[in-house]
Design a protein around this motif. Structure first.
Motif, PDB file in Angstrom:
ATOM      1  N   HIS A  69       0.910  -1.128   0.022  1.00 54.96           N
ATOM      2  CA  HIS A  69       0.013  -0.127   0.082  1.00 54.96           C
ATOM      3  C   HIS A  69       0.859   1.269  -0.080  1.00 54.96           C
ATOM      4  O   HIS A  69       0.183   2.239  -0.303  1.00 54.96           O
ATOM      5  N   THR A  70       2.145   1.176   0.421  1.00 49.39           N
ATOM      6  CA  THR A  70       2.973   2.398   0.366  1.00 49.39           C
ATOM      7  C   THR A  70       3.158   2.621  -1.234  1.00 49.39           C
ATOM      8  O   THR A  70       3.180   3.572  -1.803  1.00 49.39           O
ATOM      9  N   TYR A  71       3.129   1.551  -1.919  1.00 47.06           N
ATOM     10  CA  TYR A  71       3.566   1.908  -3.386  1.00 47.06           C
ATOM     11  C   TYR A  71       2.086   2.249  -3.989  1.00 47.06           C
ATOM     12  O   TYR A  71       2.295   3.514  -4.809  1.00 47.06           O
ATOM     13  N   ASP A  72       0.842   2.099  -3.736  1.00 47.35           N
ATOM     14  CA  ASP A  72      -0.453   2.503  -3.817  1.00 47.35           C
ATOM     15  C   ASP A  72      -0.515   4.094  -3.534  1.00 47.35           C
ATOM     16  O   ASP A  72      -0.813   4.734  -4.486  1.00 47.35           O
ATOM     17  N   LEU A  73       0.041   4.439  -2.290  1.00 41.60           N
ATOM     18  CA  LEU A  73       0.132   5.620  -1.840  1.00 41.60           C
ATOM     19  C   LEU A  73       1.082   6.521  -2.771  1.00 41.60           C
ATOM     20  O   LEU A  73       0.792   7.658  -3.238  1.00 41.60           O
ATOM     21  N   SER A  74       2.114   5.899  -3.011  1.00 40.06           N
ATOM     22  CA  SER A  74       3.355   6.675  -3.894  1.00 40.06           C
ATOM     23  C   SER A  74       2.633   6.868  -5.332  1.00 40.06           C
ATOM     24  O   SER A  74       3.079   8.165  -5.762  1.00 40.06           O
ATOM     25  N   ILE A  99       5.286   9.952  -5.897  1.00 45.40           N
ATOM     26  CA  ILE A  99       6.644   9.970  -5.524  1.00 45.40           C
ATOM     27  C   ILE A  99       7.162   8.608  -5.895  1.00 45.40           C
ATOM     28  O   ILE A  99       6.260   7.602  -6.112  1.00 45.40           O
ATOM     29  N   ARG A 100       8.314   8.362  -5.457  1.00 49.79           N
ATOM     30  CA  ARG A 100       8.975   7.099  -5.968  1.00 49.79           C
ATOM     31  C   ARG A 100       8.764   6.200  -4.737  1.00 49.79           C
ATOM     32  O   ARG A 100       8.616   6.616  -3.399  1.00 49.79           O
ATOM     33  N   TRP A 101       8.530   4.975  -5.228  1.00 44.55           N
ATOM     34  CA  TRP A 101       8.448   3.886  -4.162  1.00 44.55           C
ATOM     35  C   TRP A 101       9.744   2.936  -3.954  1.00 44.55           C
ATOM     36  O   TRP A 101      10.097   2.457  -5.365  1.00 44.55           O
ATOM     37  N   GLU A 102      10.397   2.920  -2.918  1.00 42.27           N
ATOM     38  CA  GLU A 102      11.702   2.432  -3.112  1.00 42.27           C
ATOM     39  C   GLU A 102      11.755   1.646  -1.696  1.00 42.27           C
ATOM     40  O   GLU A 102      12.850   2.045  -0.963  1.00 42.27           O
ATOM     41  N   PRO A 103      11.144   0.225  -1.604  1.00 43.58           N
ATOM     42  CA  PRO A 103      11.622  -0.561  -0.413  1.00 43.58           C
ATOM     43  C   PRO A 103      12.924  -0.900  -0.512  1.00 43.58           C
ATOM     44  O   PRO A 103      13.412  -1.101  -1.721  1.00 43.58           O
TER      45      PRO A 103
END
Length: 191
Positions: free
Chosen positions: A124-129, A134-138
């Motif tokens: 869901h951080t990807y979905d929010l990104s 913004i970039r999603w970088e786990p």
């Protein structure tokens, strides 16, 4: 520290960092989770911490359901998030993580709830990104851990209609085989 707890801590920070970049102007925009706005996504994720804490503390499914329409954004969404994540970790510290709780997708052990939480926060951080641009970088370690530990749970949830089909990885134009891209493909998303 267990690998699951390490993944949870990393996923929490990933989410909190993205959440800190959300302003009022983007709350009603579409998120990367097709059916939800950023506001709905944020409420789902913060509320998930509250619900999982309740489940680990022995709450009934009926008690947990009363939280589903709560507004968790308020004046300080990041503070609200950490408040419920702290509650979740405190509940996990004293719970029998091998015992079953009544999750809405079927009985789960406490350990499975923590794995689900790490997966939920990461994806869901990807979905929010996507929703806020913004970039999603786990980290590679977090994405690998979620892929390894949550795969069977995701497949069960997919069978219940809570996840869409996996994206054919060969069709994902990523130019690499990093764990984050494989996680997105597995959970039905692509960059």
């Amino acid at each position: 520290m267990s690998e699951t707890l390490r993944a949870l801590l990393d996923a929490e920070q990933l989410w909190a960092d993205a959440l800190a970049q959300v302003g009022p102007a983007v709350l009603d925009r579409r998120s990367g989770a097709e059916a939800w706005t950023n506001r709905e996504l944020i409420n789902h994720v913060i509320g998930g911490g509250h619900r999982y804490a309740m489940l680990l503390a022995g709450a009934s499914a009926a008690d947990v359901d009363t939280t589903r329409d709560a507004d968790y954004i308020l004046d300080d969404p990041v503070g609200e998030f950490w408040s419920y994540e702290t509650m979740l970790r405190e509940s996990a510290a004293v719970a029998d993580l091998g015992a079953l709780v009544v999750h809405r997708a079927g009985p789960r052990t406490g350990e499975e709830l923590l794995i689900l939480r790490a997966m939920d926060l990461t994806v869901h951080t990807y979905d929010l990104s996507v929703g806020i641009g913004i970039r999603w970088e786990p980290s590679e370690a977090l994405a690998e851990h979620v892929l390894a530990d949550a795969a069977s749970i995701v497949e069960q949830l997919r069978g219940l209609g809570l996840f869409g089909p996996a994206v054919e990885y060969a069709a994902v134009d990523v130019g690499s085989s990093n764990a984050a891209d494989r996680l997105l493909a597995f959970t039905g998303r692509s960059r």
